[in-house]
Enzyme design. Structure first.
Site, PDB file in Angstrom:
ATOM      1  N   TRP A   1     -25.496 -17.570 -21.424  1.00 35.57           N
ATOM      2  CA  TRP A   1     -24.617 -16.684 -20.674  1.00 35.57           C
ATOM      3  C   TRP A   1     -23.244 -16.973 -21.241  1.00 35.57           C
ATOM      4  CZ3 TRP A   1     -26.118 -14.345 -15.681  1.00 35.57           C
ATOM      5  CH2 TRP A   1     -25.100 -13.534 -15.163  1.00 35.57           C
TER       6      TRP A   1
ATOM      7  N   LYS B   1     -19.420 -26.472   8.350  1.00 35.76           N
ATOM      8  CA  LYS B   1     -20.596 -27.090   7.735  1.00 35.76           C
ATOM      9  C   LYS B   1     -21.188 -28.138   8.664  1.00 35.76           C
ATOM     10  CE  LYS B   1     -21.438 -24.886   5.343  1.00 35.76           C
ATOM     11  NZ  LYS B   1     -20.913 -23.712   4.692  1.00 35.76           N
TER      12      LYS B   1
ATOM     13  N   CYS C   1     -27.150 -20.385 -18.475  1.00 33.84           N
ATOM     14  CA  CYS C   1     -27.772 -21.004 -19.642  1.00 33.84           C
ATOM     15  C   CYS C   1     -28.984 -21.844 -19.275  1.00 33.84           C
ATOM     16  CB  CYS C   1     -26.760 -21.898 -20.337  1.00 33.84           C
ATOM     17  SG  CYS C   1     -25.424 -20.979 -21.063  1.00 33.84           S
TER      18      CYS C   1
ATOM     19  N   ARG D   1     -32.708 -16.618 -13.961  1.00 35.28           N
ATOM     20  CA  ARG D   1     -31.336 -17.104 -13.848  1.00 35.28           C
ATOM     21  C   ARG D   1     -30.340 -16.153 -14.525  1.00 35.28           C
ATOM     22  NH1 ARG D   1     -30.691 -22.383 -12.267  1.00 35.28           N
ATOM     23  NH2 ARG D   1     -28.632 -22.304 -13.178  1.00 35.28           N
TER      24      ARG D   1
ATOM     25  N   LYS E   1     -30.225 -16.796   6.541  1.00 35.36           N
ATOM     26  CA  LYS E   1     -29.477 -16.749   5.280  1.00 35.36           C
ATOM     27  C   LYS E   1     -28.748 -15.427   5.119  1.00 35.36           C
ATOM     28  CE  LYS E   1     -28.114 -18.621   1.584  1.00 35.36           C
ATOM     29  NZ  LYS E   1     -27.060 -19.597   1.831  1.00 35.36           N
TER      30      LYS E   1
HETATM   31  C1  F6R Z   1     -22.396 -20.710   6.660  1.00 35.34           C
HETATM   32  C2  F6R Z   1     -22.827 -19.441   6.116  1.00 35.34           C
HETATM   33  C3  F6R Z   1     -22.436 -18.206   6.847  1.00 35.34           C
HETATM   34  C4  F6R Z   1     -22.243 -17.047   5.867  1.00 35.34           C
HETATM   35  C5  F6R Z   1     -22.031 -15.737   6.627  1.00 35.34           C
HETATM   36  C6  F6R Z   1     -21.751 -14.596   5.699  1.00 35.34           C
HETATM   37  O1  F6R Z   1     -22.772 -21.766   5.856  1.00 35.34           O
HETATM   38  O2  F6R Z   1     -23.508 -19.393   5.134  1.00 35.34           O
HETATM   39  O3  F6R Z   1     -21.288 -18.411   7.609  1.00 35.34           O
HETATM   40  O4  F6R Z   1     -21.157 -17.322   5.056  1.00 35.34           O
HETATM   41  O5  F6R Z   1     -23.152 -15.456   7.398  1.00 35.34           O
HETATM   42  O6  F6R Z   1     -22.779 -14.459   4.781  1.00 35.34           O
HETATM   43  P1  F6R Z   1     -22.590 -13.648   3.445  1.00 35.34           P
HETATM   44  O7  F6R Z   1     -21.687 -14.418   2.566  1.00 35.34           O
HETATM   45  O8  F6R Z   1     -23.987 -13.524   2.883  1.00 35.34           O
HETATM   46  O9  F6R Z   1     -22.020 -12.327   3.819  1.00 35.34           O
END
Ligand code: F6R
Length: 614
Positions: free
Chosen positions: A74, A491, A2, A27, A609
């Site tokens: 949404w 983390k 939303c 979004r 990422k």
């Molecule tokens: C840690 C983190 C990684 C991901 C991992 C899998 O904060 O983000 O451990 O969780 O690399 O990534 P996805 O979920 O994109 O398969």
């Protein structure tokens, strides 16, 4: 998800609002609407689907005025349909409202209003808000929109962002923020002002913005913005100047994306639940999973495959699916799965959890499962990703873009997705537990509980000031919160580069206890739940070895303060959903410790990422 846009000034509100809504298209949404005041009357246009449909409707039947509000929706309560799209209008047509959030107590409010003769035109929870405002406005003493809105809003449970417009006072909009169901930014112009749930919606119009804090409301005219707390105390808000760079603009009031993503979890979780839970009939719909009752009954096992944070999310999900749907669950590392000739057949459902949808190890595990004839599901955040395309059925996280490399809001979203999956499986298999309806209802409480936990960030930041110089940490949890100990430790290590181990608490005595001394703080998740006493005894064992103990505890538990050195309290939460709450102080702690150590929070060294290499 939303989005809200509002305008008051001397220009025509319609194109400004539609332009703002178009900037929120990324979004995602399923319907959109706009209301403007034209010649003293509220004019409303709404349509399902893309904004192009609303634009076409406006071209056929134009509206214009110098004040208006718009919304992209949404669906949460009620299907995506024109009558359920926002804005919602009151019985007499005097008030209109747009809203982000979930009204947790809407069923009782709706019954109350119906008993007073109110006729509802939609199936949404939002509609109760506009009728409540009209009710309070009509009781005589409160012909002031701000006052009527304030009285109405104090009746609502949950977290909300709301904007109200009324033909009674055609010069003003009233905006309210309660909790973290999304931000409310007020853009300051010249003889005009703007309101938006997201900065990009109004950034073309102005760079000067005020952000409403929790439990604040603003009365916005073309020439003034007056901010008050919900208790009626006047507030002098700070005015922020947003840089033109859209990437930093998206960061808004926050210093880092990770910080923003932690603090927007009440909203992201609302988006995860949206449209999937029918709170009235206590059912969960997951149409993209494509799971017939027959197929659901055939499955005799779920195998979850994932990496890193997503793997820990899978460990939490195992508790949900086993408890609620009475199905066996195994959780495997995506990176290990194909190396051990796993036993899979066509009665196995393999569930891949991956926020990016592109993690090569998880994709390889999916391929292995496909070759062996399993039913393939995925939980993904990235729409259109490989893991979504490969699967027979999927559930999206709807957490919005996650830019910080360390996953936070995608982690909680994927946990909520698995909770919904477990409830859906129970329904489809015809094995609802006696408390099924209550478990469905519990989901509605999450955004508010998350918001209330995040409000306690100052205490966590203070604690980070005391802990940031340690070089080793031990995180302990038991039962459904043992994966949260693992996630909390991950983390901390990934963004602050401090060594941290996460362990199921009962395992401490089988090895790690040898490490404990005054130089190794122990963080214990010790909520008032079925393993509370066991966690207290772990804390005692750690204390006996001179550890500094930090406990994550339930509000009202004063006993634990006599055992631990530091306590971070969280609101009482149904045990099954407690991982979503318990992880929040751990995310905040990792964040504040990393900031203290001057680390590059959003882009920690060596990490990416989306991990597309083996
Ligand atoms: C840690 C983190 C990684 C991901 C991992 C899998 O904060 O983000 O451990 O969780 O690399 O990534 P996805 O979920 O994109 O398969």
């Amino acid at each position: 998800m939303c989005g809200i846009v509002g305008y008051v000034g001397e220009r025509d509100a319609t194109p400004i609002i539609i332009d703002g809504l178009s900037r929120l298209e990324y979004r995602g949404y399923d319907s959109a609407g706009i209301a403007v005041l034209q010649d003293g009357a509220v004019q409303l246009r709404r349509d399902v689907g893309k904004l192009a449909n609303l634009r076409a409707r406006l071209a056929d039947s134009p509206i214009s005025g110098q004040i208006g509000i718009g919304h992209t929706r949404w669906a949460t309560h009620g299907a995506p349909a024109e009558h359920n799209a926002h804005p919602h209008i009151s019985m007499n047509g005097d008030f209109v409202v747009v809203h982000n959030g979930i009204v947790e107590n809407y069923l009782e409010l709706r019954d109350e209003l119906r008993a007073e003769g109110v006729v509802f035109k939609s199936e949404t929870d939002t509609e109760v808000i506009v009728h409540l405002i009209e009710r309070f406005a009509n009781d005589g003493a409160h012909r002031d929109v701000t006052e009527a809105a304030r009285r109405a809003i104090t009746q609502l449970r949950g977290a909300h962002a709301i904007v109200v417009m009324s033909r009674w006072q055609p010069d003003r909009l009233v905006a309210v923020r309660i909790g973290n169901a999304g931000g409310v930014a007020i853009g300051l112009g010249n003889q005009e002002n703007f309101i938006a749930s997201d900065i990009p919606a109004i950034l073309e119009q102005t760079r000067r913005m005020i952000f409403l804090e929790n439990r604040q409301m603003a009365t916005v005219t073309a020439r003034s913005v007056s901010v008050q707390t919900l208790d009626g105390n006047q507030v002098t808000p700070s005015v922020h100047t947003i840089p033109w760079d859209l990437v930093s603009a998206a960061k808004g009031e926050y210093r880092h994306f990770m910080q923003k993503e932690i603090f927007e979890q009440a909203r992201s979780i609302t988006d995860t639940i949206r449209g999937r839970v029918d709170f009235e009939h206590h059912t969960v719909q997951l149409p993209e999973l494509n799971l017939t009752e027959e197929a659901a009954r055939r499955i005799d096992r779920v195998v979850t495959v994932a990496c890193g944070t997503s793997y820990y999310s899978g460990l939490v999900g195992k508790f949900f699916i086993e408890h609620l749907a009475r199905l066996r669950v195994e959780v495997d590392y995506g990176s290990e799965y194909r190396y051990r000739d796993p036993i899979i057949d066509d009665r196995t459902a393999v569930l891949a959890i991956t926020q990016s949808g592109e993690t090569v190890d998880t994709l390889a595990a999916m391929e292995e499962a496909r070759t062996k004839g399993a039913l393939l599901w995925s939980i993904v955040n990235a729409i259109g990703s490989q893991a979504m395309r490969m699967a027979d059925g999927h559930i999206t996280m709807n957490a919005g873009p996650e830019i910080g490399v360390a996953s936070t809001k995608a982690f909680t979203a994927s946990i909520v997705d698995q909770y919904l999956l477990a409830l859906h499986l129970a329904q489809q298999r015809g094995v609802r537990t006696p408390d099924h309806d209550q478990r469905v209802q519990d989901a509605a409480r999450l955004p508010d509980l998350v918001g209330r936990t995040l409000e306690r960030s100052e205490q966590v930041e203070e604690l980070a000031g005391l802990l940031h110089h340690y070089t080793n940490f031990l995180y302990l949890g038991r039962g459904i919160n043992y994966p949260i100990a693992l996630e909390g430790a991950l983390k901390l290590k990934e963004i602050s580069y401090i060594h941290a181990e996460g362990y199921p608490a009962g395992e401490m005595k089988h090895g790690p206890i040898a490490l404990i001394d005054e130089s190794m703080p122990v963080l214990a998740i010790a909520l008032k739940d079925s393993v509370y006493e066991k966690m207290i005894s772990q804390i005692e064992q750690a204390k006996a070895r001179s550890a500094v103990v930090i406990a994550i505890a339930t509000d009202g538990d004063s006993f634990i303060a006599s055992k631990a050195d530091h306590v971070l309290y969280v609101p009482e939460t149904p045990e099954l959903l407690s991982p979503v709450i318990a992880v929040l102080p751990l995310q905040m702690l990792a964040y504040y410790v990393a900031v203290r150590r001057g680390a590059d929070v959003d882009q920690p060294r060596h990490l990416a990422k989306s991990v597309t290499v083996e």
